[in-house]
Design an enzyme around this catalytic site. Structure first.
Site, PDB file in Angstrom:
ATOM      1  N   ASP A  33       2.215   2.022  90.165  1.00  0.00           N
ATOM      2  CA  ASP A  33       3.659   1.920  90.355  1.00  0.00           C
ATOM      3  C   ASP A  33       4.381   1.802  89.011  1.00  0.00           C
ATOM      4  O   ASP A  33       3.929   1.081  88.117  1.00  0.00           O
ATOM      5  CB  ASP A  33       3.955   0.685  91.214  1.00  0.00           C
ATOM      6  CG  ASP A  33       5.420   0.559  91.569  1.00  0.00           C
ATOM      7  OD1 ASP A  33       5.900   1.391  92.359  1.00  0.00           O
ATOM      8  OD2 ASP A  33       6.088  -0.360  91.044  1.00  0.00           O
ATOM      9  N   GLU A  91       2.849   6.890  88.761  1.00  0.00           N
ATOM     10  CA  GLU A  91       4.266   7.147  89.044  1.00  0.00           C
ATOM     11  C   GLU A  91       4.972   7.210  87.692  1.00  0.00           C
ATOM     12  O   GLU A  91       5.372   6.194  87.134  1.00  0.00           O
ATOM     13  CB  GLU A  91       4.865   6.033  89.912  1.00  0.00           C
ATOM     14  CG  GLU A  91       6.259   6.413  90.394  1.00  0.00           C
ATOM     15  CD  GLU A  91       7.143   5.253  90.836  1.00  0.00           C
ATOM     16  OE1 GLU A  91       8.167   5.517  91.468  1.00  0.00           O
ATOM     17  OE2 GLU A  91       6.825   4.089  90.539  1.00  0.00           O
TER      18      GLU A  91
END
Ligand code: GLC
Length: 532
Positions: A210, A260
């Site tokens: 993330d 990401e």
């Protein structure tokens, strides 16, 4: 629908991730096993046959850890325990093993940039302990320290700093309940490598990272100024050292990463994909690209060009849990995606959007690399309008209520048209309301319908297995038409022009996203897969 075509369990296929179809499971909204209104691991386990039938290679789970859920689980309080509403660690282990039996690998989501303010480290830091060094605590500016330490803003809006009762400020690039970790601290690095091992030991085959480009901060925490390089917290060089170290851990287990990484500069982006760093990263340029032939071809070409020198496969993504759903986005005047442009009551032509989304499915599934499918995309679910008093997403609140937030793409799935809550769960109302007409999209309605989105996805995913890693070669095509081959396996043609398009020479029709003209030409917003 015939037999599933999974690899037999235990098949040794180290390169599976280079051309995989990866299905994103937002657990909270996938299937509710215990009927309490929240999706859970029992629900996922009960639907594994559905996922096997769909033909996906892996599941990426959004965070399933213990969390106060201030940001849908991206505020993690314990990375080694499953949220009680979702199940238990033992159940996660069962799920990982059962999926693997069906040839489906598991990818978990690790959130290294920040923790929940309820994480034991932050609770101790808040109480004034030495754990403060694990975060970014600073005195404020102004005569009485009443101003934030710098001008950084939160990704969700408002300042990136919150002041505690004792007058000190702490940094959070997202919500105040998500304090940023200090990646200069060796304990932070050690802890994350231990967390990786923890999940790899449990059979996890990959990790989604993330906010992967935000971890490292300039220790001086200077103001952000226009065009500054290096940026004080985005894409700093120190990060590569972190990921090289993670890569050594993953290699011990044969596991893979998907980062990401949102970066406009493709050369900087590709650095994360060097052979000793991350295996793959999400393709946000493709995901946010408008429905336009020139723009799409440009993104496809630049994607392939930027990945080639580092030897990494591309990824193709049409939507995820943060983005307006594909059929809605493509049915609007602005078919691209930009967080800043989101608004309530945007006019949408769903029939048009659905036609384009079907064509886009064939386009993305024909491209070389890995493809991500976000739960419900295979059902053609639209973005839902969530009544304002039911919105949970912090993005909505931190925008002062102008941004509808991301809940509209997180609505619980419809499984059975005639069951309560469209078969999502049995007893309690789902945590987000399902809009009227949701049952029409139910899996049971689409399963045997040859014209359904689900049938299109099932067929395409199955056929795609044959394409392997064959490279893409463009064919000459009229303006507004994309045409390319993948070796001798397939010719993909997508018509985005108003005029019907002639098909290139071919020996058979494999799949079409919609009806063809009587004379065999390809209508607007339609794609076909041809046998060359
Ligand atoms: C990522 C996630 C998003 C989350 C944010 C903060 O962008 O995809 O859902 O809110 O990180 O963790």
């Amino acid at each position: 629908m015939g037999q599933p075509t999974q690899a037999p369990s235990g098949r040794i296929d180290d390169a599976w991730w280079r051309s995989a179809v990866i299905y994103q499971v937002y657990v909270r909204s996938f299937a509710d096993g215990d009927g309490d209104g929240t999706g859970d691991l029992a629900g996922v386990r009960s639907r594994l046959p559905y996922l096997a039938e769909l033909g996906v290679d892996a599941l990426w789970f959004n965070p399933w850890y213990v969390s106060p859920m201030k940001d849908g689980g991206y505020d993690v309080a314990d990375y080694r325990a499953v949220h009680p509403a979702f199940g238990t660690l033992a159940e996660a282990e069962k799920l990982i093993a059962e999926a693997r039996e069906l040839g489906i690998r598991t990818i978990v989501d690790i959130v290294p940039n920040h923790v929940s303010d309820q994480h034991p480290w932050f609770r101790a830091a808040r109480a004034g302990g030495p754990e403060r060094d694990l975060f970014h605590f600073r005195p404020g500016r102004g005569a009485h320290g009443e101003l934030p330490p710098n001008n950084w803003t939160s990704e969700f809006g408002g300042p990136a700093w919150t002041r505690l009762e004792d007058g000190s400020w702490y940094l959070h690039l997202f919500a105040p309940e998500q304090p940023d970790l200090n990646w200069e601290h060796p304990a932070v690095r050690q802890e994350h490598e231990d967390i990786l091992r923890f999940w790899f030991e449990r059979g996890v085959a990959g990790v989604r990272i993330d906010s992967a480009a935000l971890l490292a901060k300039d220790p001086r925490l200077p103001d952000v100024t226009e065009g500054q390089s290096p940026h004080p917290y985005l894409d700093r060089d120190e990060l590569h050292d972190v990921y090289r170290s993670w890569r050594r851990v993953a290699d011990e287990y044969g596991a893979v990463f998907v980062g990401e990484v949102w970066l406009p500069d493709s050369e900087r982006f590709a650095r994360y994909l060097r052979p000793d760093e991350l295996h793959t990263a999400f393709n946000f340029a493709f995901m946010t690209c408008p429905w336009d032939a020139v723009r799409l071809r440009g993104v496809i070409d630049s994607t392939l060009a930027e990945h080639a020198p580092v030897g990494a496969p591309a990824t193709w993504v049409l939507c995820n849990h943060d983005i307006t759903r594909t059929v809605t986005r493509y049915g609007r005047a602005d078919t691209g995606f930009d967080f800043a442009a989101k608004a309530f009551d945007t006019p949408t032509d769903l029939a048009l959007g659905t036609r384009r989304a079907r064509a886009a499915a064939l386009l993305s599934l024909a491209l070389p690399g890995a493809v991500y499918v976000y739960q419900g995309e295979e059902l053609g679910l639209p973005e839902a309008d969530i009544p304002r008093d039911r919105i949970e997403d912090p993005m909505h609140f931190r925008s002062g209520g102008t941004d509808p937030g991301r809940d509209g793409c997180r609505v619980p799935l419809p499984w059975t048209a005639d069951a309560p809550y469209a078969g999502f769960g049995s007893r309690e109302e789902p945590w987000l309301p399902q809009p009227e007409g949701w049952a029409a999209y139910a899996v049971d309605r689409q399963t045997d319908d040859p014209g359904s989105m689900l049938t299109l996805y099932r067929r395409a995913i199955r056929l795609r297995r044959g394409f392997g890693e064959a490279p893409l070669a463009w064919l000459p095509a009229p303006e507004g038409v994309l045409a390319f081959t993948r070796g001798t396996e397939v010719t993909c043609v997508v018509n985005l022009a108003a005029e019907p398009a002639e098909m290139p020479a071919h020996s058979g029709l494999l799949l079409a996203s919609g009806p063809l003209h009587d004379d065999g030409r390809l209508p607007q917003d339609t794609a076909v897969w041809l046998r060359p």
